[in-house]
Design a protein around this motif. Sequence first.
Motif, PDB file in Angstrom:
ATOM      1  N   ALA A  41       0.735  -1.150   0.175  1.00 23.67           N
ATOM      2  CA  ALA A  41      -0.009  -0.157  -0.042  1.00 23.67           C
ATOM      3  C   ALA A  41       0.911   1.407   0.165  1.00 23.67           C
ATOM      4  CB  ALA A  41      -0.744   0.089   1.164  1.00 23.67           C
ATOM      5  N   GLU A  42       0.141   2.341  -0.440  1.00 27.63           N
ATOM      6  CA  GLU A  42       1.080   3.406  -0.546  1.00 27.63           C
ATOM      7  C   GLU A  42       1.130   4.143   0.709  1.00 27.63           C
ATOM      8  OE1 GLU A  42      -0.839   6.479  -3.173  1.00 27.63           O
ATOM      9  OE2 GLU A  42      -2.778   6.081  -2.469  1.00 27.63           O
ATOM     10  N   ASN A  43       0.540   3.915   1.727  1.00 25.08           N
ATOM     11  CA  ASN A  43       0.934   4.426   3.154  1.00 25.08           C
ATOM     12  C   ASN A  43       1.712   3.637   3.811  1.00 25.08           C
ATOM     13  OD1 ASN A  43      -0.784   2.381   3.490  1.00 25.08           O
ATOM     14  ND2 ASN A  43      -2.253   3.470   4.707  1.00 25.08           N
ATOM     15  N   ASP A  44       2.390   2.751   3.190  1.00 25.07           N
ATOM     16  CA  ASP A  44       3.639   1.680   3.862  1.00 25.07           C
ATOM     17  C   ASP A  44       4.842   1.978   3.308  1.00 25.07           C
ATOM     18  OD1 ASP A  44       4.905  -0.297   4.833  1.00 25.07           O
ATOM     19  OD2 ASP A  44       3.695  -1.917   3.930  1.00 25.07           O
ATOM     20  N   LEU A  45       5.637   2.612   4.364  1.00 22.89           N
ATOM     21  CA  LEU A  45       7.007   2.954   4.151  1.00 22.89           C
ATOM     22  C   LEU A  45       7.807   1.859   3.549  1.00 22.89           C
ATOM     23  CD1 LEU A  45       9.070   5.449   3.903  1.00 22.89           C
ATOM     24  CD2 LEU A  45       9.706   4.811   6.411  1.00 22.89           C
ATOM     25  N   THR A  46       7.746   0.669   4.078  1.00 22.85           N
ATOM     26  CA  THR A  46       8.435  -0.675   3.597  1.00 22.85           C
ATOM     27  C   THR A  46       8.126  -0.779   2.282  1.00 22.85           C
ATOM     28  OG1 THR A  46       8.284  -1.588   5.925  1.00 22.85           O
ATOM     29  CG2 THR A  46       8.949  -3.061   4.216  1.00 22.85           C
ATOM     30  N   ALA A  47       6.834  -0.714   1.809  1.00 25.40           N
ATOM     31  CA  ALA A  47       6.627  -0.937   0.459  1.00 25.40           C
ATOM     32  C   ALA A  47       7.136   0.116  -0.520  1.00 25.40           C
ATOM     33  CB  ALA A  47       5.197  -0.745   0.147  1.00 25.40           C
ATOM     34  N   TRP A  48       7.248   1.189   0.138  1.00 23.70           N
ATOM     35  CA  TRP A  48       7.899   2.296  -0.827  1.00 23.70           C
ATOM     36  C   TRP A  48       9.381   2.168  -0.983  1.00 23.70           C
ATOM     37  CZ3 TRP A  48       6.120   5.813  -3.967  1.00 23.70           C
ATOM     38  CH2 TRP A  48       5.007   6.277  -3.956  1.00 23.70           C
ATOM     39  N   GLU A  94      18.912   6.194  -4.040  1.00 21.26           N
ATOM     40  CA  GLU A  94      19.692   6.086  -2.877  1.00 21.26           C
ATOM     41  C   GLU A  94      20.056   7.591  -2.482  1.00 21.26           C
ATOM     42  OE1 GLU A  94      22.958   4.087  -4.164  1.00 21.26           O
ATOM     43  OE2 GLU A  94      21.967   2.129  -3.940  1.00 21.26           O
ATOM     44  N   PRO A  95      20.069   7.836  -1.084  1.00 19.66           N
ATOM     45  CA  PRO A  95      19.756   6.990  -0.012  1.00 19.66           C
ATOM     46  C   PRO A  95      18.200   6.836   0.009  1.00 19.66           C
ATOM     47  CG  PRO A  95      20.253   8.889   0.868  1.00 19.66           C
ATOM     48  CD  PRO A  95      20.654   9.130  -0.739  1.00 19.66           C
ATOM     49  N   LEU A  96      17.636   5.865   0.803  1.00 18.04           N
ATOM     50  CA  LEU A  96      16.231   5.435   0.850  1.00 18.04           C
ATOM     51  C   LEU A  96      15.651   6.777   1.574  1.00 18.04           C
ATOM     52  CD1 LEU A  96      16.038   1.853   1.703  1.00 18.04           C
ATOM     53  CD2 LEU A  96      15.757   3.070  -0.329  1.00 18.04           C
ATOM     54  N   PRO A  97      14.578   7.302   0.880  1.00 16.62           N
ATOM     55  CA  PRO A  97      13.814   8.630   1.644  1.00 16.62           C
ATOM     56  C   PRO A  97      13.238   8.197   3.096  1.00 16.62           C
ATOM     57  CG  PRO A  97      13.393   8.436  -0.589  1.00 16.62           C
ATOM     58  CD  PRO A  97      13.986   7.099  -0.326  1.00 16.62           C
ATOM     59  N   LYS A  98      13.017   9.098   3.983  1.00 15.02           N
ATOM     60  CA  LYS A  98      12.693   8.751   5.342  1.00 15.02           C
ATOM     61  C   LYS A  98      11.192   8.644   5.327  1.00 15.02           C
ATOM     62  CE  LYS A  98      16.917  10.453   7.513  1.00 15.02           C
ATOM     63  NZ  LYS A  98      17.351  11.297   8.593  1.00 15.02           N
ATOM     64  N   THR A  99      10.230   9.375   4.352  1.00 20.00           N
ATOM     65  CA  THR A  99       8.991   9.408   4.672  1.00 20.00           C
ATOM     66  C   THR A  99       8.034   8.631   3.392  1.00 20.00           C
ATOM     67  OG1 THR A  99       8.704  11.576   3.714  1.00 20.00           O
ATOM     68  CG2 THR A  99       9.068  11.220   6.172  1.00 20.00           C
ATOM     69  N   CYS A 100       6.832   8.514   3.302  1.00 20.84           N
ATOM     70  CA  CYS A 100       6.254   8.253   2.088  1.00 20.84           C
ATOM     71  C   CYS A 100       6.286   9.274   1.064  1.00 20.84           C
ATOM     72  CB  CYS A 100       4.950   7.633   2.396  1.00 20.84           C
ATOM     73  SG  CYS A 100       4.758   6.122   3.298  1.00 20.84           S
ATOM     74  N   GLU A 101       5.941  10.530   1.629  1.00 20.50           N
ATOM     75  CA  GLU A 101       5.844  11.474   0.717  1.00 20.50           C
ATOM     76  C   GLU A 101       7.362  11.742   0.215  1.00 20.50           C
ATOM     77  OE1 GLU A 101       5.046  11.400   3.906  1.00 20.50           O
ATOM     78  OE2 GLU A 101       2.734  11.438   3.664  1.00 20.50           O
ATOM     79  N   GLN A 102       8.304  11.623   0.987  1.00 19.47           N
ATOM     80  CA  GLN A 102       9.777  11.657  -0.023  1.00 19.47           C
ATOM     81  C   GLN A 102       9.905  10.793  -1.007  1.00 19.47           C
ATOM     82  OE1 GLN A 102      12.263  11.817   3.395  1.00 19.47           O
ATOM     83  NE2 GLN A 102      11.854  14.236   4.030  1.00 19.47           N
ATOM     84  N   CYS A 103       9.468   9.595  -0.729  1.00 15.31           N
ATOM     85  CA  CYS A 103       9.547   8.600  -1.623  1.00 15.31           C
ATOM     86  C   CYS A 103       8.598   8.812  -3.006  1.00 15.31           C
ATOM     87  CB  CYS A 103       8.949   7.133  -1.016  1.00 15.31           C
ATOM     88  SG  CYS A 103      10.030   6.428   0.351  1.00 15.31           S
ATOM     89  N   GLU A 104       7.374   9.372  -2.592  1.00 14.51           N
ATOM     90  CA  GLU A 104       6.608   9.689  -3.895  1.00 14.51           C
ATOM     91  C   GLU A 104       7.421  10.643  -4.761  1.00 14.51           C
ATOM     92  OE1 GLU A 104       2.439  11.539  -4.980  1.00 14.51           O
ATOM     93  OE2 GLU A 104       2.841  11.048  -2.834  1.00 14.51           O
TER      94      GLU A 104
END
Length: 248
Positions: A151-158, A168-178
């Motif tokens: 799910a898009e609210n799951d940081l692990t999935a992001w 890289e590096p992995l963003p710290k929040t779902c919003e940053q991943c998006e």
Amino acid sequence: MRPRCIPCDRYFNSDTSLNQHKRTSLAHAFNCNPCNRRFDSEDALQQHLRYSPAHAPSFSCDDCDRSFNSEEALLRHLRDSPKHQQDTETPLDAFFSSFSTFHYDPSLPPATSYANLRRHEGWRRGNSTADVAWDKYQKALQSELEMWYGAENDLTAWHVLCRAIGVEPLPKTCEQCEQAVRRTHVNIVDLIAWGRSGSEDKVQTFRDVAELRAYTKETGKIFRNPFDQESGNVVLRHLLRNIFRESL
């Protein structure tokens, strides 16, 4: 009697000189070698070791090269991650295994297995049996996608998606991943194959939709647009591209 530093076997003119020696001499330094820092006392060093994030306990999954903040989080990852569920039949495994005379190799990419299946069954376009099988294959791809990318609210999935496309590096929040993946063009079937393989290499990405369309046509790695555009899946919501005006 002059004060003495017993470990160094040195005498000083005053207690002040002795204390200054203990603070500044490398012989009395309390070092944290991993951090390359020196402290004035054993108590200060121990406090640093207790509270510094650099020394927080880490529970690692060597197979995935990931670290977790607690043993519980690590055990949850080992229990829930599809990568560690080797004995679990995935939706694509179930689809291909349903053809009893077809020799299915799970290590092959899904598109390769489907092409092999078509040749094995002798299917031609327009054949009703082939059409039914194509629909089942597409549903298996969609289920597999949901399994590997949640799910898009799951940081692990992001983070799984970010690793797949090389963020890289992995963003710290779902919003940053998006923000990091928003303009990425990638083939969905390639993403599924990456999840299944556990590869450390990133998935191939493309400059624009036209380049992605050409690649998809050439390789036959087609992921049919699901009708549900309100899906909360990370990939479907943020990376699915309408690359074909007509179904293939």
